[in-house]
Design a protein around this motif. Sequence first.
Motif, mmCIF file in Angstrom:
data_model
loop_
_atom_site.group_PDB
_atom_site.id
_atom_site.type_symbol
_atom_site.label_atom_id
_atom_site.label_comp_id
_atom_site.label_asym_id
_atom_site.label_seq_id
_atom_site.Cartn_x
_atom_site.Cartn_y
_atom_site.Cartn_z
ATOM 1 N N ARG A 56 -8.268 5.654 -2.048
ATOM 2 C CA ARG A 56 -7.371 5.847 -0.690
ATOM 3 C C ARG A 56 -8.666 6.637 -0.617
ATOM 4 N NH1 ARG A 56 -3.696 8.350 1.979
ATOM 5 N NH2 ARG A 56 -2.948 6.983 3.609
ATOM 6 N N THR A 76 -7.486 3.039 2.380
ATOM 7 C CA THR A 76 -7.240 1.951 1.452
ATOM 8 C C THR A 76 -7.591 0.751 0.961
ATOM 9 O OG1 THR A 76 -4.765 3.180 1.744
ATOM 10 C CG2 THR A 76 -4.931 1.800 -0.471
ATOM 11 N N ASP A 191 -0.443 3.819 -4.974
ATOM 12 C CA ASP A 191 -1.006 3.757 -3.416
ATOM 13 C C ASP A 191 -1.585 2.870 -3.031
ATOM 14 O OD1 ASP A 191 -0.274 6.762 -3.333
ATOM 15 O OD2 ASP A 191 -1.876 6.964 -4.767
ATOM 16 N N CYS A 192 -1.607 1.733 -3.444
ATOM 17 C CA CYS A 192 -2.063 0.046 -3.348
ATOM 18 C C CYS A 192 -1.064 -0.502 -2.937
ATOM 19 C CB CYS A 192 -2.962 0.120 -4.169
ATOM 20 S SG CYS A 192 -4.674 0.574 -3.325
#
Length: 209
Positions: A56, A76, A191-192
């Motif tokens: 990211r 991302t 975060d994904c």
Amino acid sequence: MRRHFPMRVLLAPVALALMAGAASPALAAGSAPDEAFQRQVFGRVIGKDRIHACYRRAYDAAHLGSHPQQNVRTMTLLVTGSAEEGGDPGYTLGLGVTFRKAGTHFETFGGCGAIGSATSPTAKANVAHCSVDCDGGAIDVRLKNDKSVLVAIPDGARIWKAGSDSEDSDERKRFGADDKLFRLDRTALTDCLSLVGDEDEKAMLRRGQ
């Protein structure tokens, strides 16, 4: 319905190689360059379960001010490796993007071909060449180091609003003249999560897989 990454994309085949005598659960490493790619991206070769890596970057005001023709504000990337027993390993990617003039999240998904295989002898060993399905453009993922990748989108790629049901949506015009090459840094798999629709897949990311 919400797209379920990575099931909606066709996986491009990568050469299969069994690791004879290995004690680990690895099933498929492919060619030596392919195995090296897996180890650098995922930390190990692909085994019986899917494996993921997340990258990211959020560009600050200073960067965007010095690159006025870059429209991408955040990007991302989720890279997924998988291999069924007796089958070829494959890679898919999911890409999430926001732009400087809108808070809307856009996304795209694609499948990646062999890495440095005999079928593509001119391909560089550290580059995954990926294509967005339905002639949606090309995205290359190049290894920079153990913590970063370079994402090249030389001609733009078909993107759509996150969660959209429209297969005809194409927002690639939002990419600016300076939206060609991006350095993304490794981050937590969670975060994904926004790039995954399947709950089992989300659980894997939460477990660090």
